[in-house]
Scaffold this motif. Sequence first.
Motif, PDB file in Angstrom:
ATOM      1  N   TYR A 397      39.907  29.657  40.984  1.00  0.00           N
ATOM      2  CA  TYR A 397      38.591  30.192  40.534  1.00  0.00           C
ATOM      3  C   TYR A 397      38.495  31.667  41.254  1.00  0.00           C
ATOM      4  O   TYR A 397      37.716  32.466  40.799  1.00  0.00           O
ATOM      5  CB  TYR A 397      37.667  29.238  40.933  1.00  0.00           C
ATOM      6  N   ALA A 398      38.954  31.652  42.366  1.00  0.00           N
ATOM      7  CA  ALA A 398      38.952  32.884  43.165  1.00  0.00           C
ATOM      8  C   ALA A 398      39.511  33.920  42.265  1.00  0.00           C
ATOM      9  O   ALA A 398      39.273  35.242  42.494  1.00  0.00           O
ATOM     10  CB  ALA A 398      39.218  32.823  44.759  1.00  0.00           C
ATOM     11  N   CYS A 399      40.931  33.790  42.078  1.00  0.00           N
ATOM     12  CA  CYS A 399      41.505  34.667  41.156  1.00  0.00           C
ATOM     13  C   CYS A 399      40.805  35.093  40.191  1.00  0.00           C
ATOM     14  O   CYS A 399      40.863  36.231  39.447  1.00  0.00           O
ATOM     15  CB  CYS A 399      42.904  34.128  41.084  1.00  0.00           C
ATOM     16  N   ALA A 400      40.173  34.088  39.660  1.00  0.00           N
ATOM     17  CA  ALA A 400      39.487  34.165  38.277  1.00  0.00           C
ATOM     18  C   ALA A 400      38.062  34.887  38.415  1.00  0.00           C
ATOM     19  O   ALA A 400      37.314  35.188  37.451  1.00  0.00           O
ATOM     20  CB  ALA A 400      39.583  33.206  37.292  1.00  0.00           C
ATOM     21  N   ASP A 401      37.682  35.027  39.672  1.00  0.00           N
ATOM     22  CA  ASP A 401      36.424  35.618  39.778  1.00  0.00           C
ATOM     23  C   ASP A 401      35.418  34.793  39.199  1.00  0.00           C
ATOM     24  O   ASP A 401      34.164  35.320  38.830  1.00  0.00           O
ATOM     25  CB  ASP A 401      36.438  36.850  39.404  1.00  0.00           C
ATOM     26  N   ASN A 402      35.513  33.587  39.178  1.00  0.00           N
ATOM     27  CA  ASN A 402      34.580  32.603  38.485  1.00  0.00           C
ATOM     28  C   ASN A 402      33.395  31.976  39.468  1.00  0.00           C
ATOM     29  O   ASN A 402      33.672  31.053  40.187  1.00  0.00           O
ATOM     30  CB  ASN A 402      35.335  31.416  37.806  1.00  0.00           C
ATOM     31  N   GLU A 403      32.279  32.941  39.385  1.00  0.00           N
ATOM     32  CA  GLU A 403      31.491  32.598  40.604  1.00  0.00           C
ATOM     33  C   GLU A 403      30.687  31.098  40.430  1.00  0.00           C
ATOM     34  O   GLU A 403      30.721  30.358  41.523  1.00  0.00           O
ATOM     35  CB  GLU A 403      30.413  33.523  40.618  1.00  0.00           C
ATOM     36  N   ILE A 404      30.458  30.649  39.320  1.00  0.00           N
ATOM     37  CA  ILE A 404      29.836  29.544  39.008  1.00  0.00           C
ATOM     38  C   ILE A 404      30.710  28.308  39.453  1.00  0.00           C
ATOM     39  O   ILE A 404      30.141  27.594  40.413  1.00  0.00           O
ATOM     40  CB  ILE A 404      29.406  29.392  37.560  1.00  0.00           C
ATOM     41  N   LYS A 405      32.108  28.384  39.362  1.00  0.00           N
ATOM     42  CA  LYS A 405      32.982  27.326  39.754  1.00  0.00           C
ATOM     43  C   LYS A 405      33.330  27.333  41.188  1.00  0.00           C
ATOM     44  O   LYS A 405      33.179  26.199  41.761  1.00  0.00           O
ATOM     45  CB  LYS A 405      34.295  27.448  38.816  1.00  0.00           C
TER      46      LYS A 405
END
Lengths: 506, 354
Positions: A397-405
């Motif tokens: 998720y950090a790579c995808a910059d997915n703040e919610i996850k």
Amino acid sequence: MSAPTYDLGTLHGGLRLPANKSVSTRQPIINAPLPSQLVLPITQHVGDPAQPIIGIGERVLKGQLIAEMTGSLGAPVHASSSGKVIAIEPRPVSRRNGDNAPCIIIECDGKDEAIQAADAMPNFTEISPSSLLRAILQGGIVGLGGAVFPTAQKLMQARTCDIDQLLLNGVECESYISCDDMLMRERAGQVISGAQILMHALEIDKCLIAIESDKPEAIRALGGVLGEMDDSRITLKQVPTIYPSGGEDQLVQLVTNREVPSGGLPSDVGCLVQNVGTAAAIHDWIIDNQPLIARITTITGDGVANPINVRARIGTTIEDVITLAGGYTDRARQLIIGGPMTGKSVTTDRVPLVKSTNCILVSSETPSAEPEMPCIRCGDCASVCPVQLLPQQLFWYACADNEIKLREFGLIDCIECGCCDLVCPSHIPLTVNFRVAKGRIRELADEKARAVRARQRFEARNDRLEREKSERECELRNQKDLAKKAGPSAIAEILKRKQQKNEDDS
Amino acid sequence: MEFEHREAPFLSPQVSVSSLMLQVLAALIPAAMAHVWYFGPGFILNLLVAAVFAATGEALMLSLRSRKPASGLTDYSALVTAALLAFALPSLTPWWVTATGALFAVVVAKHLYGGLGFNMFNPAMAGYVVILVAFPMHLNLWVAPSMGDLDYQHLSILETLTFTLTGSLPDGVLFDAVSRATPLDVMKSGLNNARTVAEIRAAPIMGSFGGRGWEWIGNFTAIGGFWLLAKKVIRWHIPVGVGLGLLFPATIMYMIEPGSAASPGFHLFGGATILCAFFIATDPVSAATSPKGRLIYGLGIGFLIYCIRRWGSYADGVAFAVLLMNIAVPTIDYLTRPHIIGHNKNSGSGESDV
């Protein structure tokens, strides 16, 4: 006397690190000689920087207050020896890497003349806890385990909660560091005395001193002092040697089986944790009237010739103390302030030793030659995570910059202990990624807050315009109503007047 | 003095993907030796063909994806895929069958999904299923195990090589003379022909638990598996899950109708159960990640293996069971997230206070 190990909670995961501690515990603590110059950063604590209160050229004495606390969170700074203030200027420090921070520079005169002592309080039990707290606030004492949170404020916060026990943290779980071990061996009396002062200040009568099982000498020393003192409020507790059992929340969980809530403090579950070094510093200040102007630091690693523990004045540069450890070896590649898991790498040894400097590690370790590989989802990171996070998912998720996850999977609960990095077969720098991701989340939150404020301003403006418009309309309507009320004859009269006027104009 | 800057932690991992893969390969050696012992040198030829094509496919795909082929090849993951595929193949398999499987495994199942770490399906099993469907004839006939008293004709190395390269047997040798159906096939067709388990198990190829030879390969596979467990390359959850997931329904069915359900031991030592439990299902990339999730994943595979063997049309169900559970992995992972320390257990692990 051996400390009991029963009745422990469990800590998930963790690692058995190579200890590398015995190299620095062969000799007793060495008192570092006075340096020719002291570099004292005005920020050596969490909170607002202290405000210098001395002028350049002024002579200061050992223990003299040179920068006072500002704001609601902070700590004062004292002169570590006598001499002349020659500058107040930015100097490289270890806390903010690459950055300079304002420091007070004192040229020592070698006399080490102490300031006329204020009243020491050997009979602290006769003083009210709140005045004791105020006294502790004056001593410049901060958490010496590395977090450097101002101790007095921590105690004040804890007094607002329902605290039932004091936990003294003698669990030095990082590799190489042995300063707390040596402190407990050589200054066990001061540690216990500090614990008694803390208990009085908190008005509690239960204190557990947690020590790792690989420190038998420290356990013996503390046990001996406790036996003499016959203070039944204090008990020793031996904990297994697993990194990171010395983390504040981890220690609470291990010793009391209570989980510190996410985003909360140990005081939320009735505990106050203090490092053993902090307890000894409190003793030094309250009983011996010496503010926090010196600390024990481990100088170790295969980059120095003769690893040791020194007691050095705060403000001594690392360059100066390294010579006490026999200087650098040919293998010195890296200078790390703190331990090998959570320490900070600094690029120069001209930084001062500060209140937080528990270890100066000179390492020969060079970055791993293995390239970073894709995650193979082996899950070893999750099995060592002391917070039971799923680092592989967080990384994804950090790579995808997915703040919610990232929030959902508890990124903010990550304590950055580095365990996951050490077991990752793909050599992914997980902790660094998490630090960066946390920074981004904070930025996003700030951005969001700004956006909310902007929106509120915009909406307020719209509301105002709307209100003004409706007020105008209302006025107009009122006038029309008035005209209507006056009846058709009045309207005809107005029209006639208007016509008349037009004719006059032409 | 000046120093280099680095980020914490400053200690380096002692493990690497390549060392894990090499340990898996090393752990397969006992099973490989047993395989060669019982089924002849064909295994080595299959392994060579699979390895060459898997490595070629890997290098090709890596260069097409603008990655350095060297970095991908030195992680040995393509070799592990090739080895697992080779174990699934009869020792007499023409090279194009093996090559198709290896290429599909690496090119489609692995790299088209993003390469190492991103493949949803176990590449070896995906490759195997493709050739099982495309070349059923070639995959169902195994040579008889050489057990001394089982008197079948055995091919020499040269004859095996000729078959691998050309797909044809030496003059005068019929396929039926060298090959036999596998014990699982015999069991399946026997039961389909309304024979009882006891009657089927009287056949000379049946051993104490599974098929003769087969059960010994299972033992040697287990040696490697336990070694991997001891080295902590794999954890116990998946092997135990597969075992229990298979043994539980097998035991119940065996107790209900011993005449038409093979014994739990037969299922455990028959076919690829043990290889699956220790080596196939434990592929971390396509398996669930949490300990609880892995147990569920293993149980699911074991259960599906039983269902396919008992009620499906294929004799063994390992490949299908693994692929089916691969699909379930994201859900299993989501539902078995551990409780984050400091979060209220009752409100679920996902809620954060900040």
